[in-house]
Write an enzyme that holds these catalytic residues in place. Structure first.
Site, PDB file in Angstrom:
ATOM      1  NE  ARG A 113      19.636  62.061  74.482  1.00 29.93           N
ATOM      2  CZ  ARG A 113      19.274  61.259  75.454  1.00 29.93           C
ATOM      3  NH1 ARG A 113      18.032  60.804  75.498  1.00 29.93           N
ATOM      4  NH2 ARG A 113      20.120  60.907  76.400  1.00 29.93           N
ATOM      5  N   GLY A 114      14.260  63.075  73.317  1.00 24.20           N
ATOM      6  CA  GLY A 114      13.487  62.071  74.026  1.00 24.20           C
ATOM      7  C   GLY A 114      14.399  61.051  74.690  1.00 24.20           C
ATOM      8  CG  PHE A 153      20.907  59.121  82.300  1.00 21.65           C
ATOM      9  CD1 PHE A 153      21.601  60.322  82.288  1.00 21.65           C
ATOM     10  CD2 PHE A 153      20.044  58.860  83.350  1.00 21.65           C
ATOM     11  CE1 PHE A 153      21.439  61.247  83.307  1.00 21.65           C
ATOM     12  CE2 PHE A 153      19.869  59.774  84.372  1.00 21.65           C
ATOM     13  CZ  PHE A 153      20.569  60.970  84.354  1.00 21.65           C
ATOM     14  CB  ALA A 158      27.268  56.569  77.369  1.00 24.02           C
ATOM     15  CG  HIS A 159      27.122  60.419  72.801  1.00 21.93           C
ATOM     16  ND1 HIS A 159      26.442  59.680  71.856  1.00 21.93           N
ATOM     17  CD2 HIS A 159      26.245  61.350  73.269  1.00 21.93           C
ATOM     18  CE1 HIS A 159      25.210  60.152  71.743  1.00 21.93           C
ATOM     19  NE2 HIS A 159      25.060  61.154  72.600  1.00 21.93           N
ATOM     20  CB  SER A 193      21.142  54.870  71.862  1.00 18.70           C
ATOM     21  OG  SER A 193      21.796  53.903  72.671  1.00 18.70           O
ATOM     22  CB  CYS A 242      17.227  53.505  77.361  1.00 16.73           C
ATOM     23  SG  CYS A 242      17.842  54.663  76.126  1.00 16.73           S
TER      24      CYS A 242
END
Length: 216
Positions: A69-70, A73, A75-76, A140, A171
């Site tokens: 993906r673009g 870093f 987080a989830h 995000s 980011c």
């Protein structure tokens, strides 16, 4: 196109397998789900934005994965609503710019409808921010457009505790700039999550063809 809502947490690697199959057969689908604590690095990641060693992440039960993906870093974690959108731009004759603008607009309108919370985008730093405090990021975005078929999508901070973000500069920004519906003092109960999803479905349908809904 189908919309699938997962009530159980989906392992990140399982999603990567799913999106590759969807792209292979160009099967359109929108997924709503949550992940266990996970850090992902996009194609533009800067190693300096990973603030801890992988060994520490492993000791904390946090997975780390590299994706196509673009972005940098992100987080989830549980309590964060993830929307993964798989759309055949070629078949629909949609531009990448049109798709991104309308994906973000769908989130902006849905959040405003659900909480009367105003969000804005930032062309220099993808994502959505509080209009009242543009340094605070609540959503995000990272998308893959391989073969003009989209994958990945957006991650909206609902009731997650943001602890996983402390391990990165999301980011490229300081993790303290991240916020959530819970941190802002709004109602973050299950009924509000369902209301947000309902609004997102409606707004996504405003620029995509009608969607068939199923649950899992």
């Amino acid at each position: 196109m189908k919309i699938i809502e997962f009530r159980k947490k989906i392992p990140y690697l399982r999603y990567l397998e799913m999106q590759e199959k969807l792209r292979k057969f160009r099967k359109e689908c929108i997924l709503f789900l949550e992940h266990a604590p996970t850090i992902t690095g996009g194609i533009n990641y800067n190693p300096e934005n990973l603030l801890v060693k992988p060994e520490f992440l492993e000791s904390m039960g946090i997975q780390i994965h590299w994706t196509q993906r673009g972005g940098d870093f992100t987080a989830h974690e549980p309590g964060q609503l993830v929307l993964y959108s798989h759309v055949d731009l070629k078949k629909r004759n949609l531009s990448i710019r049109f798709y991104l603008e309308n994906l973000l607009r769908s989130v902006i309108d849905s959040v405003r409808s659900t909480w009367d919370l105003q969000l804005i985008s930032d062309s220099d730093s993808p994502g959505l921010y509080l209009e009242s405090n543009p340094s605070q990021k609540i959503c995000s975005i990272g998308v893959n457009f391989k073969s003009f078929f989209t994958s990945h999508g957006i991650a909206f901070n609902l009731s997650n505790d943001l602890k996983t973000f402390r391990c990165i500069n999301p980011c490229g920004r300081n993790w303290t700039n991240m916020t959530s519906v819970k941190d802002l003092g709004f109602d973050f109960g299950l009924h509000k999550r369902d209301e947000l999803i309902s609004c997102l479905k409606k707004n996504l349908c405003s620029f995509l063809e009608p969607i068939n809904v199923s649950s899992s």
